[in-house]
Every structure is written in C-alpha cells, then in structure tokens.
Design a protein around this motif. Structure first.
Motif, PDB file in Angstrom:
ATOM      1  N   GLN A   1       0.801  -1.219   0.000  1.00 45.44           N
ATOM      2  CA  GLN A   1       0.000   0.000   0.000  1.00 45.44           C
ATOM      3  C   GLN A   1       0.837   1.273   0.000  1.00 45.44           C
ATOM      4  O   GLN A   1       0.280   2.369   0.020  1.00 45.44           O
ATOM      5  CB  GLN A   1      -0.930  -0.009   1.211  1.00 45.44           C
ATOM      6  CG  GLN A   1      -1.872  -1.187   1.220  1.00 45.44           C
ATOM      7  CD  GLN A   1      -3.161  -0.930   1.984  1.00 45.44           C
ATOM      8  OE1 GLN A   1      -3.473   0.181   2.381  1.00 45.44           O
ATOM      9  NE2 GLN A   1      -3.930  -1.971   2.181  1.00 45.44           N
TER      10      GLN A   1
ATOM     11  N   GLN B   1      -5.043   2.205  -2.129  1.00 48.78           N
ATOM     12  CA  GLN B   1      -5.768   1.579  -1.031  1.00 48.78           C
ATOM     13  C   GLN B   1      -5.635   2.435   0.230  1.00 48.78           C
ATOM     14  O   GLN B   1      -4.703   3.219   0.368  1.00 48.78           O
ATOM     15  CB  GLN B   1      -5.232   0.168  -0.788  1.00 48.78           C
ATOM     16  CG  GLN B   1      -5.467  -0.771  -1.969  1.00 48.78           C
ATOM     17  CD  GLN B   1      -5.099  -2.197  -1.650  1.00 48.78           C
ATOM     18  OE1 GLN B   1      -5.670  -2.824  -0.768  1.00 48.78           O
ATOM     19  NE2 GLN B   1      -4.120  -2.728  -2.372  1.00 48.78           N
TER      20      GLN B   1
ATOM     21  N   ASP C   1      -6.020   1.332   3.726  1.00 44.54           N
ATOM     22  CA  ASP C   1      -5.802   0.721   5.036  1.00 44.54           C
ATOM     23  C   ASP C   1      -4.580   1.310   5.734  1.00 44.54           C
ATOM     24  O   ASP C   1      -4.586   1.494   6.952  1.00 44.54           O
ATOM     25  CB  ASP C   1      -5.647  -0.792   4.888  1.00 44.54           C
ATOM     26  CG  ASP C   1      -6.827  -1.410   4.173  1.00 44.54           C
ATOM     27  OD1 ASP C   1      -7.867  -1.628   4.820  1.00 44.54           O
ATOM     28  OD2 ASP C   1      -6.727  -1.641   2.955  1.00 44.54           O
TER      29      ASP C   1
ATOM     30  N   LYS D   1     -12.950   4.945   4.660  1.00 51.61           N
ATOM     31  CA  LYS D   1     -13.745   3.721   4.726  1.00 51.61           C
ATOM     32  C   LYS D   1     -15.123   3.967   5.356  1.00 51.61           C
ATOM     33  O   LYS D   1     -15.313   4.940   6.075  1.00 51.61           O
ATOM     34  CB  LYS D   1     -12.999   2.624   5.495  1.00 51.61           C
ATOM     35  CG  LYS D   1     -11.759   2.091   4.790  1.00 51.61           C
ATOM     36  CD  LYS D   1     -11.154   0.960   5.590  1.00 51.61           C
ATOM     37  CE  LYS D   1     -10.029   0.284   4.840  1.00 51.61           C
ATOM     38  NZ  LYS D   1     -10.515  -0.527   3.715  1.00 51.61           N
TER      39      LYS D   1
ATOM     40  N   SER E   1      -7.213 -10.216   3.454  1.00 51.48           N
ATOM     41  CA  SER E   1      -7.923  -9.402   4.436  1.00 51.48           C
ATOM     42  C   SER E   1      -7.052  -8.974   5.604  1.00 51.48           C
ATOM     43  O   SER E   1      -7.521  -8.241   6.482  1.00 51.48           O
ATOM     44  CB  SER E   1      -9.146 -10.161   4.963  1.00 51.48           C
ATOM     45  OG  SER E   1      -8.751 -11.320   5.676  1.00 51.48           O
TER      46      SER E   1
ATOM     47  N   ARG F   1      -4.939  -6.839   5.548  1.00 46.71           N
ATOM     48  CA  ARG F   1      -4.777  -5.382   5.467  1.00 46.71           C
ATOM     49  C   ARG F   1      -5.750  -4.666   6.387  1.00 46.71           C
ATOM     50  O   ARG F   1      -5.486  -3.549   6.839  1.00 46.71           O
ATOM     51  CB  ARG F   1      -4.944  -4.904   4.023  1.00 46.71           C
ATOM     52  CG  ARG F   1      -6.341  -5.074   3.449  1.00 46.71           C
ATOM     53  CD  ARG F   1      -6.351  -4.737   1.961  1.00 46.71           C
ATOM     54  NE  ARG F   1      -7.695  -4.696   1.395  1.00 46.71           N
ATOM     55  CZ  ARG F   1      -8.319  -5.752   0.904  1.00 46.71           C
ATOM     56  NH1 ARG F   1      -7.735  -6.936   0.946  1.00 46.71           N
ATOM     57  NH2 ARG F   1      -9.528  -5.625   0.376  1.00 46.71           N
ATOM     58  N   TYR F   2      -6.892  -5.295   6.678  1.00 51.40           N
ATOM     59  CA  TYR F   2      -7.837  -4.679   7.603  1.00 51.40           C
ATOM     60  C   TYR F   2      -7.275  -4.589   9.020  1.00 51.40           C
ATOM     61  O   TYR F   2      -7.794  -3.835   9.848  1.00 51.40           O
ATOM     62  CB  TYR F   2      -9.147  -5.475   7.639  1.00 51.40           C
ATOM     63  CG  TYR F   2      -9.847  -5.618   6.312  1.00 51.40           C
ATOM     64  CD1 TYR F   2      -9.799  -4.608   5.361  1.00 51.40           C
ATOM     65  CD2 TYR F   2     -10.559  -6.773   5.996  1.00 51.40           C
ATOM     66  CE1 TYR F   2     -10.433  -4.740   4.146  1.00 51.40           C
ATOM     67  CE2 TYR F   2     -11.211  -6.909   4.777  1.00 51.40           C
ATOM     68  CZ  TYR F   2     -11.140  -5.891   3.851  1.00 51.40           C
ATOM     69  OH  TYR F   2     -11.773  -6.015   2.641  1.00 51.40           O
TER      70      TYR F   2
END
Length: 584
Positions: A223, A228, A230, A256, A389, A391-392
C-alpha cells in the motif's frame, strides 16, 4: 511475467517529455503540501505534525473545490498558493520553530527505506485490484467532472478521504503518479512511531527501525504505492490517538465506511493533552458534509448503492467463523512474515499488559473491528486464507508497533538490530516480487537512490537549505518513476487480463480511440483511466451495460469476452480471445 515486464525498451525512455513535466508537477504538488503544512499544524511543527497536516491539507483542498464544482488543476494550484501565502505570513519562508527538535541521521534511514520499498511499484502502473476497481475510478471521475457530484462509479458513496488526496495528485500529475498517495501515510506512520519511541525515553532509531520493519512487510508494502486506504487508516488512527490532533480525527472519519468508528474511539479516549471537546466534535464535520452529499445524490444515482451490496455480508466476517478460523488466521499471519505475526502478537498482548490505558482500549477496539468487518474471512474467494484481508488489521498492527516503541530496559538494545535486519529482509522480499519487471531494477536506480540518500543526510544537518534540496530530489525521482510507469500501461493490462498466455489486444485499441465516455464490463474501470486519463468511465455488469451506455451517452463498451458475449447493443469494433470493444 509477460512482455511488458521484460521489455528492455523501458530502460531507454527520453529523460524529458510532456508527460515527464506532468509527473514532475505531481512531485511538486506533494512537496508543496509539505511546505504549506505549517499553516495549519498549530504550535507543534515537528516532522510528524507537519506530515499529518500535509495529509489533511491534501484532502481538504480537493474536497472544498470538488464541492464547488471547480476541481481543476489550475484551481488546485491557486488554492495551494493561497495556503502558501498564509504559511509565509505565519512562520516565514524558513520555519525556525525552536521547540521542534532538529532532524536526526536516523531520518535518513526512514527516507532510504521508503524509497527502497516504493521504487519497484512506483515505476509501473497501478495494477492492484482495489485501486483499479474503485479507488482510481472515484478519484478520476471527480477530476473529469470537476466536482464530487458524480454517481457513475461502483462505490461513489464511500467516505473517500484518501481518494480525495489522490484526486488532486491525479489532476496535477496524472495516473502515473497517483499511486504515490500512499507515501504520505507511510511517512506519517514512520515519524509517529519514531516520536513515540523518543517520548518514552528510547533512541529515535528504535521507532524508525520498527517502522521500517512494519512498512517492509508484504501487507504494508503493498500500500506504499497504491490508492488503497488501510495504511492511511492505520497511520492517522495512531496519529489521532498519540497526538489527539483534530485534523487527524477528521481524516480517519473520512476513510472507509467504518473509519468514523475508529475516529470516535480516538476522540473518546481521555488524554492529558486532548483537544477541546468542541474541536473533537468539529473534526467530524467533513464526514457530515460527505453524508449530506450522498443523500443529495441518492435519488438520481447512476449506480444505486443497494446494487453494490453483497448478500449475506454479515457471514463473511472472521467473527462469524470463530473459533474454527483461528488456525486459518494464525497461518495467514505467519505466511505474511515473522514481523507481521510478531506485531499481531504484541498488539494482542498489549490489550492486557500495555502501561498506557489508551493503548489497551484502542488495541481491543481495533481488534474487534478487524474481526467483525465484512469480507474479513471470505467473499467470492477466500480472503483470510490467502492473506488478502490482513490489510484490515493494519491499525491493530500499528498499535503493536507502538507498544514495542514504548518498551524500556535492555530489551530495547536487542530490538534495534533485530528490526534493522527485519527491514533489510523485508525490503529484499519486496524487490524479489518485482524483479522480473525490467523497469524496477534499472541501473539508474543506483543514481536516484544515491541522490536521495544524500538528500536525507543533508536533511539531518542544521544550516542546510533542507526543503529546497529535498523537494528538488523528490520531484526529479517522481518524474523519472512516473515516466517509467506511464510508458506502456496497455502492455501491463494486456498481460494481466490476457487468456491462455495470449495478451488482451483491446487495451492498445482502446488507447487509440477518442470517445469521451466508456462503459467497462467485467473489468476494473481504472483500466480505462490508465489508458486515457480524461475518459469518463462507468462500471456495469453485462446485463445492464447497454442500458448504462445509453443513459450516460457512452460511445464504447470495453469488456472481457464473458461480458462481450451478451452485448448486443452495437457493433463489435475489436474482439480477440480475451477482450472486446463494442460501439453502442
């Protein structure tokens, strides 16, 4: 890899062109945000305060202009110039704030690590699915329409702080440098971890080395040059927690659909130096304005938000599959690398053992959010099992890194060399991923890195024209990277979306068209933007593509064969085994 990655002609680009000037403007825009940041960062003009303020300013300017339907490159420059004038009036040309500590040589380590992590991705066009699927289309749509009052992209209604930042960079520099938006949160995160280490009586190098190790992980490094968000969320959530900065709260709330939850958590934690309650409440005003904008556009939306709803999304979270998925989570974390796994473990332990109450509460809340967020476990494909996921969990992992920066005693002495080794190994891993791309290991990279290392060392000395040296080197590196990234986007797309090893030919054909609007079917709308930055691209499924083309006056349909098969509303201009262009 295909032909685009191994084409040696990428190594022989002319040093200057019209595109290079635009790429140079992108670097100059980012440098201008850094210069103007003291105008809004209050009395704290430390490096981290300045970086965070630059991010807030980079979001605020396009938001204000977009709401007024004047989101043009010249308008952005005029607005930035006005802020620059206020900055000069407030602190002068050279900010000599005596309360801010002088630069240190460890900042050279952070700068060099960021350059090494970013360069391989910066010299190729954006290729990650989320950036092309909805982040870039949102940013480009606002620039094409000169305002944020658009509803033709799939997730036009999302709170779009990072995409607003990217929209300004796209307007002044084009798509080749738009991905550099990710550098700002990476810098904020690195500087904040460094500041946390210093505040706890540790060497600045501890925070810098831990930050480099985190940013070099496979999850975070993906990233650093990306649209993105995150990493944006992690960096500004930590900044809002550590400094209680209203501007950071505003940024978090605009990231987000659930960023406001983390912003509320950060605003609710009692701190000795917290901003006044009225200021903390005011930080949510940009989100309120965005929500009103969504309500105003909802009735006539080209893409209704309900059409993007994933059925049964509540069952796609990690929490919905507990406790059976714990093994999958542990395996995914370990696959992401020992550093990532260790930081997740430290973050989990900090919930119970951290000295700071704010860290315990924030770690618990961010872990809970990671577990319940939709698509954390699966959607159309497994998300946790393949690590997508994770990255969350970046806000949660950033808190684990901050917990390490707060440690005291002899363990600190061992952590620094361990983090440095981990950083080197992580950066080597990043380069290994991109090594088959000829552009990423151009021999001239040595010259660029050497120049930036010298710049970083110059920044570490007092009495040098630090901003001028840094801005010049950064702009030149940006122009070079943008020139490489923008050289042949069609070839990269053709390789990615080809079938049975045969590149998709429609991308070269589409780049030669002159239609102003296009409906993209079963492809990310950002693919059209990469090829023709001024085109107005709309998303559609095959069953609605023809109606969408008529409703928007689009002259072309760009599709994969699976989508093109059902497009009977026009004549086929181009078709091969993996792509097609249809004129409605």
């Amino acid at each position: 890899m295909g032909g685009a990655e191994n084409d040696a002609s990428l190594l022989h680009l002319p040093p200057f062109s019209a595109a290079s000037i635009q790429d140079l403007a992108g670097g100059l825009w980012l440098a201008g945000l850094w210069f103007c940041a003291p105008a809004i960062c209050g009395n704290d003009r430390s490096a981290v305060a300045r970086a965070a303020s630059a991010g807030a300013l980079g979001i605020g300017l396009p938001l204000a202009l977009g709401l007024c339907d004047v989101l043009y490159a010249p308008a952005l420059w005029i607005a930035l110039s006005a802020v620059a004038a206020w900055r000069i009036r407030r602190v002068g040309w050279t900010d000599r704030d005596a309360s801010a500590p002088g630069p240190s040589w460890d900042l050279a380590v952070l700068v060099c690590a960021l350059v090494a992590i970013a360069w391989p991705a910066a010299v190729r066009p954006l290729m990650d699915g989320d950036s092309l699927g909805y982040h870039l289309p949102n940013a480009a749509s606002w620039v094409v329409h000169h305002g944020v009052w658009t509803t033709g992209t799939r997730y036009w209604w999302y709170p779009s702080g990072s995409e607003l930042f990217a929209s300004a960079l796209f307007a002044v520099g084009g798509p080749a440098v738009a991905g550099l938006s990710g550098l700002l949160p990476a810098l904020v995160l690195g500087l904040r971890l460094r500041a946390i280490a210093v505040a706890n009586g540790n060497p600045a190098l501890l925070g810098t080395s831990i930050a480099c190790a985190l940013l070099a992980t496979s999850v975070a490094s993906a990233q650093v040059v990306s649209l993105q968000n995150d990493l944006w969320l992690a960096a500004f959530f930590l900044e809002a927690l550590a400094a209680s900065r209203p501007a950071a709260l505003a940024v978090v709330a605009l990231l987000k659909p659930y960023g406001w939850v983390l912003a509320a958590i950060a605003a609710s934690i009692p701190r000795a130096r917290a901003a006044a309650p009225a200021l903390r409440l005011l930080a949510f005003a940009p989100l309120g304005i965005w929500a009103l904008r969504d309500l105003a556009l909802l009735a006539g939306a080209i893409v209704p938000p309900a059409s993007t709803w994933y059925p049964g999304s509540a069952g796609t979270s990690i929490a919905a599959h507990l406790p059976g998925c714990v093994g999958v989570l542990v395996a995914a974390a370990w696959t992401a690398g020992p550093v990532w796994a260790a930081l997740m473990l430290v973050a989990t332990a900090s919930i119970a053992f951290a000295r700071e109450g704010w860290l315990r509460w924030a770690a618990f809340a961010s872990l809970a959010l990671f577990l319940i967020v939709p698509f954390g476990y699966t959607n159309d494909v497994p998300q946790l099992a393949n690590g997508q996921s994770l990255r969350y969990a970046l806000p949660f992992v950033a808190l684990g890194a901050s917990a390490l920066c707060m440690l005291r005693g002899r363990l600190v002495v061992a952590l620094i060399p361990a983090a440095i080794v981990a950083s080197v190994v992580g950066i080597a891993g990043v380069w290994s991923v991109y090594w088959s791309d000829a552009a990423s290991h151009d021999v001239r990279i040595a010259v660029i890195v050497a120049a930036l290392v010298g710049t970083a060392l110059a920044l570490a000395r007092r009495g040098t024209p630090r901003f001028a040296i840094g801005a010049a080197a950064f702009c030149l590196a940006t122009a070079w990277a943008g020139g490489l990234a923008g050289a042949r986007p069609a070839a990269y797309l053709a390789d990615r979306y080809g079938a049975a090893g045969v590149p998709a030919g429609a991308f070269d054909a589409f780049a030669a068209t002159t239609f102003g609007r296009v409906v993209v079917v079963r492809l990310p709308a950002g693919a059209a933007t990469l090829l023709r930055p001024g085109v107005d691209a709309y998303d559609a499924e095959p069953g609605e593509a023809c109606a969408r083309a008529r409703a928007t006056g689009s002259g072309l349909l760009l599709a994969l064969p699976a989508g093109a098969a059902g497009l009977s509303c026009g004549r086929v201009l181009f078709e091969d085994r993996s792509s097609a262009i249809v004129a409605p």
